[in-house]
Every structure is written in C-alpha cells, then in structure tokens.
Write a protein that holds these residues in place. Structure first.
Motif, short mmCIF file in Angstrom:
data_model
loop_
_atom_site.label_atom_id
_atom_site.label_comp_id
_atom_site.label_asym_id
_atom_site.label_seq_id
_atom_site.Cartn_x
_atom_site.Cartn_y
_atom_site.Cartn_z
N TYR A 825 0.94 -1.22 0.04
CA TYR A 825 0.12 -0.08 -0.24
C TYR A 825 0.90 1.19 -0.03
O TYR A 825 0.53 2.02 -0.97
CB TYR A 825 -1.00 -0.02 1.18
CG TYR A 825 -1.74 1.22 1.23
CD1 TYR A 825 -2.91 1.46 0.69
CD2 TYR A 825 -1.26 2.15 2.37
CE1 TYR A 825 -3.73 2.52 0.60
CE2 TYR A 825 -2.00 3.20 2.12
CZ TYR A 825 -3.30 3.58 1.56
OH TYR A 825 -3.99 4.61 1.91
N SER A 827 3.85 1.67 -0.84
CA SER A 827 4.73 1.68 -2.10
C SER A 827 4.21 2.46 -3.22
O SER A 827 5.02 2.97 -3.93
CB SER A 827 5.09 0.18 -2.56
OG SER A 827 3.89 -0.31 -2.93
N ASP A 828 2.87 2.84 -3.09
CA ASP A 828 2.52 3.74 -4.03
C ASP A 828 2.19 5.19 -3.84
O ASP A 828 2.12 5.55 -2.53
CB ASP A 828 1.04 3.13 -4.21
CG ASP A 828 0.03 4.02 -5.46
OD1 ASP A 828 -0.66 4.83 -5.14
OD2 ASP A 828 0.55 3.92 -6.67
N ASN A 831 -1.00 6.91 -2.54
CA ASN A 831 -1.51 6.38 -1.29
C ASN A 831 -0.62 7.23 -0.28
O ASN A 831 -1.33 7.45 0.69
CB ASN A 831 -1.06 4.79 -1.07
CG ASN A 831 -2.23 4.10 -1.87
OD1 ASN A 831 -3.17 4.61 -2.55
ND2 ASN A 831 -1.79 2.75 -2.37
N HIS A 874 -3.65 12.32 -9.93
CA HIS A 874 -3.88 10.87 -10.22
C HIS A 874 -5.13 10.64 -11.15
O HIS A 874 -4.88 9.64 -11.80
CB HIS A 874 -4.00 10.23 -8.75
CG HIS A 874 -4.08 8.53 -9.19
ND1 HIS A 874 -3.18 7.82 -9.53
CD2 HIS A 874 -4.99 7.93 -8.58
CE1 HIS A 874 -3.58 6.53 -9.51
NE2 HIS A 874 -4.80 6.46 -8.81
N GLN A 1027 0.77 3.09 -17.34
CA GLN A 1027 0.19 3.53 -16.04
C GLN A 1027 -1.33 3.56 -15.91
O GLN A 1027 -2.01 3.63 -14.76
CB GLN A 1027 0.62 5.07 -16.01
CG GLN A 1027 -0.12 5.90 -16.79
CD GLN A 1027 0.41 7.53 -16.68
OE1 GLN A 1027 1.34 7.82 -15.87
NE2 GLN A 1027 -0.13 8.49 -17.42
N ASP A 1030 -2.91 0.84 -13.36
CA ASP A 1030 -3.16 1.02 -11.98
C ASP A 1030 -4.42 1.65 -11.67
O ASP A 1030 -5.07 1.27 -10.85
CB ASP A 1030 -1.99 1.68 -11.42
CG ASP A 1030 -0.63 1.01 -11.47
OD1 ASP A 1030 -0.66 -0.35 -11.70
OD2 ASP A 1030 0.26 1.70 -11.74
N GLU A 1034 -7.50 -0.26 -9.72
CA GLU A 1034 -8.07 0.44 -8.67
C GLU A 1034 -9.61 0.53 -8.71
O GLU A 1034 -10.31 -0.01 -7.83
CB GLU A 1034 -7.44 1.73 -8.37
CG GLU A 1034 -7.96 2.82 -7.37
CD GLU A 1034 -7.47 4.02 -7.13
OE1 GLU A 1034 -7.90 4.76 -6.31
OE2 GLU A 1034 -6.55 4.36 -7.64
#
Length: 1474
Positions: A825, A827-828, A831, A874, A1027, A1030, A1034
């Motif tokens: 978690y 590592s993003d 987040n 994002h 990208q 991701d 999600e």
C-alpha cells in the motif's frame, strides 16, 4: 662458455630478490641437477682446442674438487659413479631479449627426477591448470620444408584443439624442426587472439647440455627473469630455446653436447600425466594423451612404436616428409603387403640423402616396427590434406583419441562413457555429435544425466542441447537433490551467489548453528522472492523439519567413472519422499538466468510450457539483479538480456493473440502455480515491461475491463448522459457486451451499468470535485467558531474517504498478510499522498476544535486542501494527453531536488559572505536567515538589495543597532553615516553570483527539464498505456458508490468480512484460477504457438542471410554499371541465384580496387558456406561418387582375381580426404585381413617382465622355411626357483647342447626358454564357463536376434586385469594351480566333473608374448555351459570368491587377445552373439 665459473660467481650474489616468491624455495630443495665430480681427460678436443672431460665439459667448468679428487684417482670415468646430484641452480622466469615482454618459466632438472615432482612443480608452483588433454608433438629435430598450405592447416588445427580442449602441448623445446613449427603456431594464435581466450600451454622438454647460451639461465637464487639471447648463427652443434614456448624443462645428466637425454624423462612424465585424473565441473576424466608426428627420422619411428605399444594414439601428418610419409603411404595396406622390399623402396625415395646409412638389419627392423604400428590401426590416424582442406588437424586429433577409446576394451558401456567424458571435457560438441551419438550405441536417457549436470555447471549449452535431442527428459533429470547440487556449484562470481551466501549467514546468526548451513531450496526461494517481487508466493516452501533429509551418499562431483550409476538411481535410494520438482524446466531456467547464462537459458526456455510467464519472470529477475550489479558491462548485459526476454514474451503473445483473442487474454490472468501463484500481467507490471503492457492485445483486454459489461464502442458522452439521466439506461441508448443483458430486467441493467469501472471512475470524479468545492467554500466563506452543517458534512465525507483507504489497506485476496499489504500500500505514491492529506486534515481538525488554536487549525486545513487538490493529478492519468505530462512533472521534481542541492551551495556561500561583509554582529536569527538565504534567493529573480553598492543607501530603511524587529541592521558605516564596506568587492561578488546562478544553474535546470521531457515524450504512448493499468485495477476493485455513499458498501463489507468471516475474493477478470484440464489445454496451445514462433524466427534469420547475399550481389551491379554481370562471370554467377559461393563472387570482380567493400562482405559470408539447393546437390554428387568408387573397386578386384594385371601395376583409386578418414576410422570394423597368418604376440620386440629385446622378425620371415641369413636372435632364459624335470628337458636337448625344439609357428626373435617352465610345449588348460544372460523376468536376453552369453572371469591378484579361469598345468595335475587358488578345495572334484562333461572348443598352439623359438604354450579350452539358471553347480560358482564375476560376452570385453579368440569360438559353437 664459462658454465662453472658463472655458477660460482652467482653464489656470491645478494640474498633473495624482493620480487621472488617465497614458495620458490621449494624448487632447490626438491629439484636437483647433475654435476661431474671427477675430471677425466677425454681423447677428443673442443672446437677451440681446449682439453675436455669425458662428460663433455672443459676443466674450467668443473668444481675444484673434481680436478683434485683423490677418491676416484686412477679409475675410469663412469657416469653412474662420477656424476652426482646437487640442488638445481637454474630456475625462475625467462624472457627472450629483443622478442617482446613475454615471460615464461624454466627449470633445470636431473634426468632421474621423479615425474611426480615435476608435475607438482607445474601444477602447484607454476600455476598451470590440470590439462584436459596432453598433445605430444614429435618429429624432425632439424628444419624441414612443408608445403605452405599443409603448414597453415597444421598450425591452425593444433592451436584450435589446444585452445578448445585446454590441452598441454609438449615438444622438444628447441628453435628448430617441428618444435619451431609448434612455436610459430602458438605465436600466430597469441597475436590474433584476445586476452580472454587465454594462453596456450606449450612445454618444451630439452637437454640441458645441448642448450646454447645456457649460462645466462644459471642463478642459484632463481632468475626473475633471466634474459636469454636467441642466437642461431653462433649456436654450432647446440640448439637455442624456442621463444614461443611458455615453459621449459631442461633435463640434465651431467654431460655436454649429447642429444636425446630428455627422452626417458619425457616418456615417464607423459605416462605419469596420462595416468592422472581430473575432476572439473562435475566431470571426472583420465587425462588422455595423443602423439602428433611431423616428418622425423629413426628416433621418431622409435617414439611412434613405443607410443603404439603403450596404447597411445598417434596422428601422422602425411606430406610432412620422411618417417611420417613412409607410415602414411603404407597405412592403408594389409599388413602382409608391407614387405621388406616395399619399405626399402619407400626409404630410398623419402630418405635420399641418408639412404646409404640404412643397413639390411636396419631395414628389417624398420619393416617389423612399421608392421606392428599398422597392425594397431585403432591407434593410428593418418591426416591427409584433401582437395578443399575439408578435414582439420584438430578433428583428426580428437577422432584419434575417440577411436582409440572406442577400440579399447571395457566392461559394459564404460568405453562409450569415457568417450563422452572426453568430448564434454574438450567442449567439442561436433565430435560428440558425429562420433559418439551414432547408430553403433544406443544411449539411455538416464545414462546421460551425470554429463547433463556437468554440462550445465560448465556452461556448455551446445552439449545441453545435444543431450536434450538424445532423449534426456528434464522431468526425470531435475530432482530435488539435483537442483541443490546445481545451486551448490553456482558460479561464485555471480551476484546471486553472494545474495545466497548472505541469506545463509543471516540464518546462521538467527539460529544456533555453529557454521553456515548448507544450501537448501527454501534459501533459494527467499532470494527469488526478493527478485520476483511481493506478488509471488515462495517457489520452494520451507520444509517442516529443521533440515531436509539428504542423500546418504555424498556427491562432491558427479563421477562419470561409476559403472551404470545415474543421479536418478542414486536419488531413488532415499525412499519415502518426493524427489521430483513441480516444474523442472522452470527450475533450470531460473538457475541459468540468475547467472546470466544467455545461451543456456535460451535452450531451457524453448523447452518450457508456461513460456510467456517464464520470459516475463526472467526479465524481472535480470532487471532486479542489474540494480545491484557493480560491474557496468555485466549490468548492461543483464538489461539487454531482460529486453530480449520481454521481446520473446511479446512475440509469443502476439502469436497467441492472432490465433484466438479470448484464449490469449486468458493467458494474461491465469494463475500460474509454477511462478508463485501470480499472473503474466502481474509479472509484467512488476518488471515494468512497458513494451509488453502496451501491446494491443493487452490494452484491448484492459479496455474491456475498464468498460465492464458495457460495450467498448459506447461513446463516453453516452455514459455521462446516462449518469445524469439514468433512465436512459433502460433504453437502447447504451449497449451491453453480453447479449443476454439486452432484454433483462431494469435492476440487472442498472447493476451492470453502475458496476462498470468507467462509470465508477466518473462518479468518483464528480464526487471528488464536489468535495473540493465544498471544502473550499467552508475554508473561505463558512469557517465559524461553531461548525456549520456544511462543515459537518465535510467531516462525514472525509470519514468515508478514510474508510475507503482503510479498505484498500486491509484488502488481501491473495493472503499476503497485513505487513505485506501495508508494504504494498505504501509503495504507491498516491496512497502516501492520501495518507498525508488525511493526517494533516485530522491535525487541523484537532486544532480547530480548540478555541485557542482556531486560526492555526484553519491554516493547517488550508494546507490539507492543497494536498487534496494535488490528488487530482492521479485522476487525470487516465487521459492520454494529461497522463504522460503528469509523469513528466513527477520526474522533473526529482531533477529539481538535484538542482536545489547545487543552488544551495551558491546561495549559502554568497549569502554568508555578503552578510559578513555588510553587517557587523547580527544576533537576530530570523534576520540572519533573511540576509543569508531569503535575500540571496530573491536576488536570482532580480530583487537586488539597494544597499549592496552603497549608492542607494538609506539610513531610514535599517536599524543602526538592530533593535527594530521590523528593520534589518544597518551596514558598517562611518561617523558621517556613510557605508565603509568595500563596494567594489560586493559588486564583483554580486556579478559572479548572478552569472553562475542565473546563467549557468538555471540553464542547467532548463536542460535537465528538456532532457526529461524528450525522454518521456518519446515513450508517451507506452507510459500512458502502462500507468492506466493501475487506475483501471483500482476502480475495478472499488465499490460502486462514490463517497460519501460508499459507506453503505463499507458497511456491507464489514458484515461479510468481520461478522460473517467470509474471505476476500478477487474478481476473475484480473486473476483467475483455471481447472487442471482447462489449464493443461491452454498451456499446450501456448507451447504449440511458441514452437511456431521459434520456427518462424529461424526461417527469418536464414532468409535475412540469403537477402544479405543478394544485397551484396546487387551492390556489385551498382559498382560496375557498364559491364553486365552475366558477361563478367563465366561461371554463370547470377544475381537471382539464391546462394553465391565465394569463388563465384570473387571471379565476378573485375576491378578489386573499386570493389573492396563487396569482397570483404563476401569473405564474411563465406563462413555460412553452402546452404539450400547447392548443399543438396553437393551431397548428392558426393554420394554418387562414393557409389562409383565402390563399383570401380569391385571391378578391379574381379579383374585381379581372374589374372588380369598385377597388384603393383593396378592404379590406385583416388579418394577424398573425408572418405579416407572414414575408411581409416572404421578400419577396426572392416578389417582387411581376418586373422594374422603368423603369431604376432610372440614377436613383440620387448619380452615381458624383462629388458630383453627380440630380434626383429617381419611377417614374411616368420616361417622356418624362408631363408633369413641375418637372423641372430638373442638368448634368454629367466632364473626360476623351481627346477624343471630333467626328463622333459632332455627330450628337447641335443647332445651338443643346442636345442632341437623349434616353435611350430615359426621364428619369434628370441632363443632359450624365456620365462616358461619347460623347453618345447608348456601345456595349459582354460575352462570357459558360460550361461545365458537373462532379463528380469527370466527370459534370455537377445541382441540382433541372437542370444547373449555371460562368461565367468577372474581377477588377477597381481593387477586389475580380468582373464578366463585357468593357466599352466603342472605335470600330473588335472587342474591349473591358478584355478585351484580361486576355487575352494571341496569344489575341485565337482569342477573336474564339469570339465569332463564340457565341450572341447580348441586344442593347440597359443600366441603368447612369452613364447620363444624353443618354448611355447599349448592349451586345451573346454566350454562348460549352464542352460538352467537354477543349476546348483552354477549357484556354487556364484559364491566362490570376490575376485570372480559373471561378465557379458562382447567383442569389447577386456581380456587377453588369445582368450578373446577362445570366447569367439564358444559363441560360434553355441550360436550366441559376439
């Protein structure tokens, strides 16, 4: 020459030089030289007229004690007594003056030095690696002429075989003859090769007393180096050392000028080395030796004869002259045709200058030796240069060794195993493919397991590929213990080895082990988990026990000399556990890829089923290893190999996607048990394989996931309208992918619409913008002491966001655990940004509820608002336009941090200097910071301080004493209130500061930004496609409702997970576990398409090469536009022809000056040789010529048989070098004479167990009836303790004392009794006990439709040789003494009864090496055959003795030659296989 004086002088030299290694003190302690200790004047004078000693040295070069010795006074000079050993005084390094910086090793040794000492010197002190092969080159010691082409072929082949096999080359070491040829070959190789290829070990063994300028080599303390001058003009009868040899062993017997002293030591040393075994990379071989002969004289013939006698294979180079040509020209003839007259004729032609020196006896001796040499065809290989030079010397040398090994008698499969060991040790897969894996022997896959492991460890991919072609199954080969063995022998230089050792050390520290534990597969799994990423499960789970049960048999090396033992059979001895791994191909692929073994990994990957996942995993492992690799070259190799495996994954997936889109997409999300329960898509994301993820098929899959159950061709505007006016869902305004949803109920369509990730995403965007709008409204307009309902709604909204982040943190469908999920978690980056915004909001909220900190709380909440706004970036990553720009911004932020470090240096340095010059003792910290950092930073943007130059100085803008908190302290000033600081200095500092910051650093920042922008812009499409996954993942797993309504979904999840304890499940669209049958079918389909890809790749490479040839031909046409190509080439070299040979292309070039580039390319293309149609036509032509040659040979034989012409007049049919080599190589299978007409072993020149040499008797002089005037055999009778009965002796003794008994088979070259007991016949008995070889079920084993026998053999107590039971019969005895020693006494009568019932297969003369003219052996051979395996007498024989065993009868059974003849008669009698 002042040999002795130099030695005495050197005794006064300084102590051990600094550069001399300490271990070299071992040399003078263990290695000796020889000195003459008694001077006896010789009748011969030196060339300068000086008095010489019998040893050949003058008086000045003797010790003083030698000239004054009274011990030997008056006695004759005897080398055994008057030459003594002393510590050697010549050793160290040697360099040749004027011939470059090359340095070799040398040592002076006594002729009596044990070979083991010299071998220890070479391997331990000189640092030579134990050779895989010993090549002894012998021949002419004087310079001789060779044809340039043959010389080049010999040099190239010799160097190639030495370089590829790791061989030692041993020569005479002098700068003449064959030694010079070898030296020049090594020199040419050294000049044309790189340092990585290594130096060829060339050892020269010469006589010390014949070496010219040897005085420069003498130094009792060792020379480092000794400078040797090669002076051929002044050497006289001596010889100079060859400068191209790497090591010299100078043999000293205390004499001067006598050649041949080194022969005895060289022979013993070569024999000693050939008896040693070498264990390298899992292969144990006995070092083979081969003798290569060029030219030569009488000494060379003796060398060849001794080599053949000792079983050393010889390669004779035809065309080199003299002895080599004599043997080569008669090698293909039957031995009876090699007569004295023929040899005499050959000598007269090839020895024209020295033929008059050959006496009749010498010619007879040569004939006898050449007959014996040719008779051992399995040890003799003739190298003939073909028309096109098709055969190379290196192939001839290796084939000679294999031929000798093949014809050497072994039990079972040992001979084939030995040949394969040699080929693996030499790394010559071409030899193994053409000479070992033939139809002559059927290899079982299990027999290849040990050499397969050895080839893997030694990184010999060609052999691994060959073994796989020969049927080795990886599922049977790769066992648990095999894998551990491979990891134990992993390359120590690899990064994976160091990581593995680190894991072992950590385990030792965490446990109670006193030493580092052994490697287990769970240790390997721990390292692989770090490399593959957290998304994978451990590949090798840790066993429950403390340490897994290992083999009871230690296997330090895979010994190949163990008969019939394979790794699999060893592992099966450990019962009760699983020995085979889940996926052997995966295991070997990982083992190869962690060591960056490109070719090996490529071969193994081609065998894999789950090939896409395997390729992506390899790419991930290599990228992770490259991050920790220190060596730049290795790192680049790893990254290049990672890209190659990514390309393979793309290529195979493309093949799959073209065939079937749905099955190809299923491959992406299939859970791979072999690769840690992960998917191909997840592996690609972990490895950041943008090329793979950006593939059209994968993007199509992601788009399908993004749209959920909606059709992907629905416009986005339609979706947004349905979100605003949701009743449109129930119409045909939007379409669904599944047709069954079209007529379904409203609830189903509503659920399908609002669970689509694209809808969830836009709903969350709308929700987030609403949140930010309301948050901004509260901060700017509605922030009261008592919160309003809007502010409470903001808190509620934030609570829903916190719940969603908590759900993401604890969502663990794969069972990784809380810590692992927390690591994933955080590592993003987004987040982290979310958590930061939430924490700052909570901090501001806490301050907001405290009345005294209401305003600070609003400030903190304002900062939280900034971070929430940044979170919008994002959301925009889904946009193809804005997504890459966000990546650019993120990377530019990294550039800014590096820039700020450089800028801070200039800002602080200028600010501190400015503050110190202008202001005196400023004590206010805030104004110090302003003056040093803030004002200096603003100066960059043009806000220059007004007082820095003193012109615009205003006292009202500053505080003189620094007491005003709102004004800076005034600069240094005088009484008139004017500044006194040096204005010129501050101006110069300001100009320099602005120059470096505004011009240099800011432009550097712009350049960095521009580079980052260009780098990202080139891969914009790939970055965006990568990208967006991701974001899609999600929102694919996100609840359908947007905040704050998402709380209802969270409540539902809380009930399921916490109250009902239902496990979390991942949606099948991103990770799906298939049924076994479905998965097997899918993998088979993937494997089939992988094979198609590999075949297509091979065809494409071949077409590219052919296209390159056509392009070169087209370039030629452009170079000569005036002359048509067809007219310039008489050989019809057409551009349209698929292949151009080098000769054709070169003949087409009319003006080489203008066509150099074309010629260079054609020379490179000639390596491809002939392919396609031309190759097929040549093969057909060769086959036709072979058939024609056989037909003509049959016609010639038929004409000869009818009396037309003589054999001498018959023309010799020409053969190609290849056919000649083939005929020689198969000569043992197609013998030219079935049985020798006369006894052969009885005429061996050296009589066994003695130093007596027989008189040479050629085949034609064996019969007593043939006149042989010069026949004068020596007399030899061995001394025996027991005395023979007088009656038998008198029976064959005349009154005159001469012996009347004559060998019935003819002359043997020796008179007397020899080592036999009696004159005349010596009777013997040989029982041949046989039974049928049976299978496990009791049936008789057959080969070629014939039954196979087993024979009872006994082991000699003296040697390890096996023989038939039996031996010489004593007078009056019925059983031989040797047989009685084997049998128990109570079994003698029963065995005698068996002999009485047996069948006599032979009675008569035996060709035995102990026979003489007057004594010989006669035997009776009786076969005792057991038809029934349950025979009681046979069971008694099975329990007789440990030195007796049953052995399968075969023509390669290692018995004496006469015993094998008896066995052949038994097989003929019983109709069995032989």
């Amino acid at each position: 020459m002042t040999r002795r004086r130099i030695a005495v002088k050197d005794l006064d030299t300084p102590p051990l030089p600094i550069g001399r290694p300490k271990h070299l003190s071992w040399i003078p302690e263990n290695i000796k030289k020889k000195e003459c200790v008694y001077f006896v004047e010789s009748s011969q004078m030196s060339d300068t007229g000086r008095v010489m000693c019998e040893c050949g040295y003058p008086r000045e070069q003797h010790l003083e004690e030698a000239t004054k010795s009274s011990v030997f006074l008056g006695k004759e000079w005897d080398p055994k007594r008057h030459i003594q050993e002393m510590p050697t005084d010549a050793f160290g390094d040697i360099s040749f003056a004027g011939l470059g910086p090359k340095v070799g090793k040398y040592v002076r040794v006594s002729a009596d030095t044990p070979p083991c000492i010299i071998y220890q010197l070479m391997t331990q002190h000189w640092g030579l690696d134990v050779p895989n092969l010993l090549i002894s080159v012998t021949g002419g010691a004087k310079n001789f002429n060779m044809m340039p082409r043959l010389k080049n072929i010999f040099r190239r082949g010799l160097v190639k075989v030495a370089q590829t096999t790791g061989a030692w080359i041993i020569t005479g070491g002098s700068h003449a003859g064959v030694m010079k040829q070898v030296g020049e070959a090594v020199r040419d190789f050294s000049m044309s090769s790189s340092c990585k290829e290594g130096e060829i070990v060339t050892i020269g063994i010469a006589t010390w007393g014949t070496v010219y300028n040897r005085g420069s080599l003498i130094c009792p303390m060792g020379s480092f180096p000794a400078e040797y001058v090669l002076d051929e003009d002044s050497q006289g009868n001596l010889s100079c050392l060859d400068s191209n040899h790497s090591h010299f062993i100078l043999v000293d017997d205390g004499t001067h000028g006598r050649y041949g002293v080194e022969i005895s030591l060289r022979t013993r040393l070569e024999k000693f080395i050939s008896e040693q075994t070498k264990v390298k990379e899992g292969v144990t071989i006995k070092i083979p030796i081969v003798c290569v002969v060029l030219e030569g004289g009488p000494g060379t013939l003796d060398t060849i004869y001794n080599a053949i006698t000792n079983g050393t294979p010889c390669v004779i180079v035809e065309g080199s002259g003299r002895v080599a040509d004599v043997i080569a020209q008669v090698a293909n003839r039957p031995v009876p045709e090699i007569t004295i007259s023929l040899i005499q004729k050959k000598l007269s032609i090839l020895f024209r200058d020295t033929y008059e020196l050959f006496t009749e006896g010498k010619i007879v001796e040569w004939t006898k030796k050449i007959q014996d040499i040719v008779r051992s065809r399995q040890l003799l290989t003739i190298f003939r240069e073909g028309k096109d030079g098709q055969q190379d010397v290196d192939v001839a040398i290796l084939q000679a060794l294999l031929k000798a090994s093949r014809n050497h008698d072994h039990f079972g499969h040992e001979n084939w195993d030995h040949q394969l060991k040699l080929a693996v040790a030499w790394n010559r897969v071409d030899i193994a493919r053409s000479e070992i894996f033939t139809d002559d022997h059927e290899w079982k896959p299990a027999d290849l397991h040990p050499v397969m492991a050895a080839a893997l460890i030694a990184n010999k991919p060609d052999f691994v590929k060959l073994f796989l072609e020969q049927g080795v199954r990886l599922k049977e080969f790769v066992t648990w213990d095999t894998l551990i063995y491979l990891y134990e022998n992993i390359a120590p230089s690899s990064l994976f080895h160091s990581k593995l050792q680190k894991v072992l050390v950590e385990e030792k520290e965490c446990s109670a082990f006193s030493k580092v534990p052994g490697i287990q597969l769970h240790h390997v799994s721990q390292v692989l988990r770090e490399l593959l990423g957290d998304s994978t499960q451990p590949l090798y789970p840790k066993p429950k026990h403390a340490e897994r049960h290992r083999l009871s048999i230690t296997v330090p090396h895979i010994k190949l000399n163990v008969q019939g033992v394979s790794l699999r059979s060893l592992y099966k001895r450990s019962a009760g556990r699983v020995t085979f791994t889940m996926d052997p191909v995966r295991d070997l692929l990982i083992w190869a890829i962690v060591q960056s073994r490109k070719e090996l990994a490529e071969i193994i990957w081609a065998q894999s089923q789950d090939c896409i996942a395997g390729a992506l995993a390899c790419s991930k492992i290599l990228k992770e290893l490259s991050k920790e690799e220190d060596d730049t070259d290795s790192m680049e190799e790893m990254l290049t190999l990672a890209e190659e495996y990514e390309h393979r994954a793309i290529s195979v997936f493309t093949e799959c996607y073209r065939k079937d889109e749905e099955r190809a997409q299923k491959l992406l999300i299939r859970v791979s048990e072999a690769w840690g329960k992960t998917t191909c898509l997840q592996l690609a994301l972990e490895a950041k394989n943008m090329n793979f993820v950006s593939h059209g098929g994968i993007q199509a899959f992601l788009t399908k996931v993004w749209w959920g159950k909606l059709c992907v061709d629905n416009g986005l505007w339609r979706v947004i309208l349905c979100m605003v006016f949701f009743p449109l869902i129930y119409t045909s305004f939007v379409t669904f992918r599944e047709k069954r949803l079209q007529p379904m109920s409203c609830l189903t369509r509503t659920r399908a619409f609002f669970t689509a990730p694209v809808v969830i995403f836009h709903l969350n965007i709308l929700s987030y913008f609403s949140f930010l709008w309301l948050f901004a409204y509260v901060l700017m307009i509605d922030f009261q002491a008592t919160p309003s309902w809007r502010e409470y709604f903001i808190y509620f909204w934030l609570f829903s966001l916190v719940c969603e982040e908590t759900r993401q943190l604890f969502y663990d469908p794969d069972g990784f655990g809380l810590l692992k999920m927390a690591s994933l978690y955080f590592s993003d980056f987004w987040n982290k940004l979310d958590v930061c915004a939430i924490l700052i909001f909570i901090a501001g909220l806490t301050c907001r509820w405290i009345p005294s900190t209401l305003y600070p709380g609003r400030i903190i909440l304002s900062l939280a608002f900034i971070i929430f706004c940044l979170r919008l970036m994002h959301i925009f990553t889904v946009s193809k336009t804005l997504g890459p720009k966000i990546i650019i911004v993120k990377r530019m932020m990294k550039d800014v941090f590096f820039f700020l470090f450089l800028l801070a240096v200039w800002v602080v340095s200028f600010g501190v200097a400015k503050q110190a010059i202008l202001i005196h003792n400023e004590e206010r910290v805030d104004w110090i910071f302003r003056g040093v950092v803030y004002h200096s930073y603003l100066t960059i943007f043009g806000q220059i301080p007004s007082y820095i130059d003193g012109v615009n100085f205003n006292l009202d803008q500053c505080s003189p004493n620094g007491t005003d908190p709102y004004k800076p302290k005034c600069p240094e000033s005088n009484k008139d209130k004017r500044p006194v600081f040096p204005e010129w200095l501050t101006v110069i500092l300001l100009c320099l500061y602005l120059l470096f910051t505004n011009i240099l650093l800011l432009n550097l920042l712009i350049a960095m930004f521009n580079y980052t922008f260009q780098q990202v812009q080139e891969h914009t499409d790939q970055i965006w496609k990568f990208q967006r996954h991701d974001l899609i993942e999600e929102y694919h797993g996100r609840p359908a409702a947007p905040p704050p309504f998402i709380l209802f979904n969270h409540l539902q999840l809380f009930v399921k997970r916490v109250l009902l304890r239902q496990p979390a499940k991942r949606h099948k669209q991103l990770k799906e576990k298939l049924e076994k049958n479905e998965e097997a079918a899918l993998l088979s389909w993937e494997t089939y398409l992988k094979e198609n890809y590999l075949q297509h790749q091979q065809c494409q490479e071949k077409q590219n090469m052919e296209q390159k040839i056509r392009d070169v031909a087209q370039r030629y046409r452009l170079f000569s536009p005036r002359v048509p190509l067809e007219k310039t080439c008489e050989c019809q070299c057409s551009v349209k022809s698929p292949v151009h040979t080098l000769a054709q292309a070169c003949s087409c070039l009319l003006s080489p000056a203008c066509r150099v580039d074309v010629l260079v390319e054609l020379l490179d293309l000639d390596r491809v040789k002939r392919t396609g149609l031309v190759e097929q036509r040549l093969a057909g032509l060769e086959e036709q010529m072979s058939q024609t040659a056989k037909t003509l040979a049959w016609i010639v034989r038929a004409l000869r048989g009818n009396g037309f012409g003589s054999e001498e007049d018959a023309p010799t049919m020409g053969k190609s070098s290849q056919s000649l080599a083939a005929s020689e190589y198969d000569s043992e299978e197609k013998p030219e004479e079935t049985t020798a007409p006369y006894h052969v072993s009885s005429r061996n020149l050296l009589y066994p167990s003695s130093s007596t040499v027989r008189f040479p008797v050629p085949d034609e002089k064996v019969p007593w009836e043939v006149e042989f005037q010069i026949y004068d055999p020596p007399f030899y009778t061995a001394d025996r303790k027991e005395v023979a009965p007088i009656i038998l002796v008198k029976e064959y003794q005349c009154l005159s004392g001469s012996f009347c008994a004559r060998n019935p088979m003819g002359r043997t070259g020796l008179r007397g009794r020899g080592s036999l007991r009696f004159f005349g016949p010596n009777h013997a008995l040989h029982p041949i006990v046989t039974c049928w070889r049976r299978n496990m079920d009791g049936s008789i084993y057959r080969k070629s439709l014939k039954k196979m026998l087993e024979v009872l053999v006994v082991k000699s107590p003296v040697s390890d040789h096996w023989a038939l039971p039996g031996g010489s019969l004593e007078p009056g005895e019925s059983l031989p003494l040797k047989l009685k020693r084997v049998l128990r006494r109570e079994f003698w009568p029963q065995f005698q009864n068996l002999l009485n019932q047996g069948a006599e297969v032979y009675k008569g003369y035996v060709d035995d090496p102990r026979n003489t003219d007057n004594a010989w052996i006669e035997t009776v051979a009786i076969n005792v055959h057991f038809e029934d395996q349950n025979d009681m007498q046979m069971k008694r024989l099975n329990s007789v003795n440990l030195c007796v065993r049953w052995q399968l009868v075969d023509k390669r059974i290692p018995l004496y030659a006469n015993h094998k003849e008896l066995l052949q008669k038994v097989t003929t009698l019983l109709g069995a296989y032989y």
